[in-house]
Design a protein around this motif. Structure first.
Motif, PDB file in Angstrom:
ATOM      1  N   PRO A  43      42.439  37.197  24.968  1.00 22.90           N
ATOM      2  CA  PRO A  43      42.998  36.864  26.281  1.00 22.90           C
ATOM      3  C   PRO A  43      44.398  36.274  26.124  1.00 22.90           C
ATOM      4  O   PRO A  43      44.687  35.590  25.148  1.00 22.90           O
ATOM      5  CB  PRO A  43      42.036  35.812  26.832  1.00 22.90           C
ATOM      6  N   GLU A  44      45.242  36.561  27.063  1.00 24.28           N
ATOM      7  CA  GLU A  44      46.619  36.080  27.023  1.00 24.28           C
ATOM      8  C   GLU A  44      47.132  36.011  28.448  1.00 24.28           C
ATOM      9  O   GLU A  44      46.643  36.712  29.323  1.00 24.28           O
ATOM     10  CB  GLU A  44      47.470  37.056  26.201  1.00 24.28           C
ATOM     11  N   ALA A  45      48.140  35.203  28.663  1.00 27.80           N
ATOM     12  CA  ALA A  45      48.769  35.144  29.984  1.00 27.80           C
ATOM     13  C   ALA A  45      49.227  36.554  30.369  1.00 27.80           C
ATOM     14  O   ALA A  45      49.733  37.291  29.529  1.00 27.80           O
ATOM     15  CB  ALA A  45      49.945  34.190  29.965  1.00 27.80           C
ATOM     16  N   GLU A  46      49.040  36.896  31.614  1.00 27.01           N
ATOM     17  CA  GLU A  46      49.353  38.248  32.080  1.00 27.01           C
ATOM     18  C   GLU A  46      50.824  38.596  31.892  1.00 27.01           C
ATOM     19  O   GLU A  46      51.708  37.803  32.170  1.00 27.01           O
ATOM     20  CB  GLU A  46      48.994  38.391  33.555  1.00 27.01           C
TER      21      GLU A  46
ATOM     22  N   THR B 109      59.137  54.501  35.987  1.00 28.07           N
ATOM     23  CA  THR B 109      59.251  54.826  37.409  1.00 28.07           C
ATOM     24  C   THR B 109      59.025  53.615  38.317  1.00 28.07           C
ATOM     25  O   THR B 109      59.039  53.740  39.530  1.00 28.07           O
ATOM     26  CB  THR B 109      58.253  55.944  37.788  1.00 28.07           C
ATOM     27  N   GLY B 110      58.804  52.437  37.712  1.00 29.91           N
ATOM     28  CA  GLY B 110      58.676  51.211  38.498  1.00 29.91           C
ATOM     29  C   GLY B 110      57.263  50.804  38.867  1.00 29.91           C
ATOM     30  O   GLY B 110      57.070  49.795  39.526  1.00 29.91           O
ATOM     31  N   HIS B 111      56.240  51.542  38.429  1.00 28.16           N
ATOM     32  CA  HIS B 111      54.854  51.182  38.732  1.00 28.16           C
ATOM     33  C   HIS B 111      54.368  50.105  37.760  1.00 28.16           C
ATOM     34  O   HIS B 111      54.639  50.172  36.565  1.00 28.16           O
ATOM     35  CB  HIS B 111      53.951  52.415  38.648  1.00 28.16           C
ATOM     36  N   ARG B 112      53.635  49.136  38.289  1.00 32.71           N
ATOM     37  CA  ARG B 112      53.098  48.047  37.474  1.00 32.71           C
ATOM     38  C   ARG B 112      51.964  48.559  36.585  1.00 32.71           C
ATOM     39  O   ARG B 112      51.168  49.399  36.993  1.00 32.71           O
ATOM     40  CB  ARG B 112      52.582  46.942  38.388  1.00 32.71           C
ATOM     41  N   ILE B 113      51.887  48.041  35.352  1.00 35.90           N
ATOM     42  CA  ILE B 113      50.861  48.449  34.396  1.00 35.90           C
ATOM     43  C   ILE B 113      49.864  47.300  34.214  1.00 35.90           C
ATOM     44  O   ILE B 113      50.262  46.191  33.829  1.00 35.90           O
ATOM     45  CB  ILE B 113      51.477  48.788  33.026  1.00 35.90           C
ATOM     46  N   PRO B 114      48.557  47.533  34.466  1.00 30.41           N
ATOM     47  CA  PRO B 114      47.567  46.470  34.249  1.00 30.41           C
ATOM     48  C   PRO B 114      47.551  45.998  32.793  1.00 30.41           C
ATOM     49  O   PRO B 114      47.675  46.791  31.867  1.00 30.41           O
ATOM     50  CB  PRO B 114      46.237  47.140  34.613  1.00 30.41           C
ATOM     51  N   HIS B 115      47.413  44.678  32.599  1.00 26.77           N
ATOM     52  CA  HIS B 115      47.436  44.044  31.280  1.00 26.77           C
ATOM     53  C   HIS B 115      46.079  43.398  31.016  1.00 26.77           C
ATOM     54  O   HIS B 115      45.528  42.725  31.869  1.00 26.77           O
ATOM     55  CB  HIS B 115      48.547  42.983  31.278  1.00 26.77           C
TER      56      HIS B 115
ATOM     57  N   VAL C 200      47.763  44.930  25.223  1.00 25.45           N
ATOM     58  CA  VAL C 200      46.787  45.951  25.607  1.00 25.45           C
ATOM     59  C   VAL C 200      46.946  46.210  27.098  1.00 25.45           C
ATOM     60  O   VAL C 200      46.771  45.306  27.917  1.00 25.45           O
ATOM     61  CB  VAL C 200      45.352  45.501  25.273  1.00 25.45           C
ATOM     62  N   MET C 201      47.314  47.445  27.418  1.00 26.03           N
ATOM     63  CA  MET C 201      47.622  47.786  28.802  1.00 26.03           C
ATOM     64  C   MET C 201      47.084  49.173  29.131  1.00 26.03           C
ATOM     65  O   MET C 201      46.609  49.883  28.246  1.00 26.03           O
ATOM     66  CB  MET C 201      49.133  47.724  29.015  1.00 26.03           C
ATOM     67  N   ASP C 202      47.163  49.554  30.383  1.00 25.13           N
ATOM     68  CA  ASP C 202      46.751  50.895  30.821  1.00 25.13           C
ATOM     69  C   ASP C 202      47.851  51.895  30.470  1.00 25.13           C
ATOM     70  O   ASP C 202      48.661  52.271  31.323  1.00 25.13           O
ATOM     71  CB  ASP C 202      46.503  50.911  32.337  1.00 25.13           C
ATOM     72  N   VAL C 203      47.885  52.285  29.197  1.00 24.52           N
ATOM     73  CA  VAL C 203      48.840  53.287  28.718  1.00 24.52           C
ATOM     74  C   VAL C 203      48.067  54.364  27.976  1.00 24.52           C
ATOM     75  O   VAL C 203      46.942  54.142  27.535  1.00 24.52           O
ATOM     76  CB  VAL C 203      49.926  52.667  27.800  1.00 24.52           C
TER      77      VAL C 203
END
Length: 79
Positions: A24-27, A34-40, A67-70
């Motif tokens: 776990p880490e601070a978001e 393209t400017g879309h936010r990526i969940p962390h 670790v992100m939605d990539v």
């Protein structure tokens, strides 16, 4: 793993190195090109080994990957 000199940070998908736990880490608030936010989801402390081609010497690297939605990992390098 893609190496990108334009990337702000090092990222990987949840499925990358599944045996290494997500800490776990601070978001982190990162966006796509393209400017879309990526969940962390946190980060993984990763160790990589590469080799110097001229001297045949192994070089160890330790990095924190977000670790992100990539779809694939991105290894950020300075220009």
């Amino acid at each position: 793993m893609m190496i990108d000199s334009g990337a702000v940070d090092m990222v990987c998908p949840k499925s990358f190195a599944e045996k290494i736990p997500i800490r776990p880490e601070a978001e982190r608030r990162l966006k796509t090109a393209t400017g879309h936010r990526i969940p962390h989801y946190g980060n993984k402390k990763m160790r990589f080994v590469t080799q110097n081609q001229k001297k045949k010497k192994k070089i160890g690297l330790q990095v924190d990957m977000n670790v992100m939605d990539v779809k694939r990992g991105i290894f950020s390098v300075p220009v």
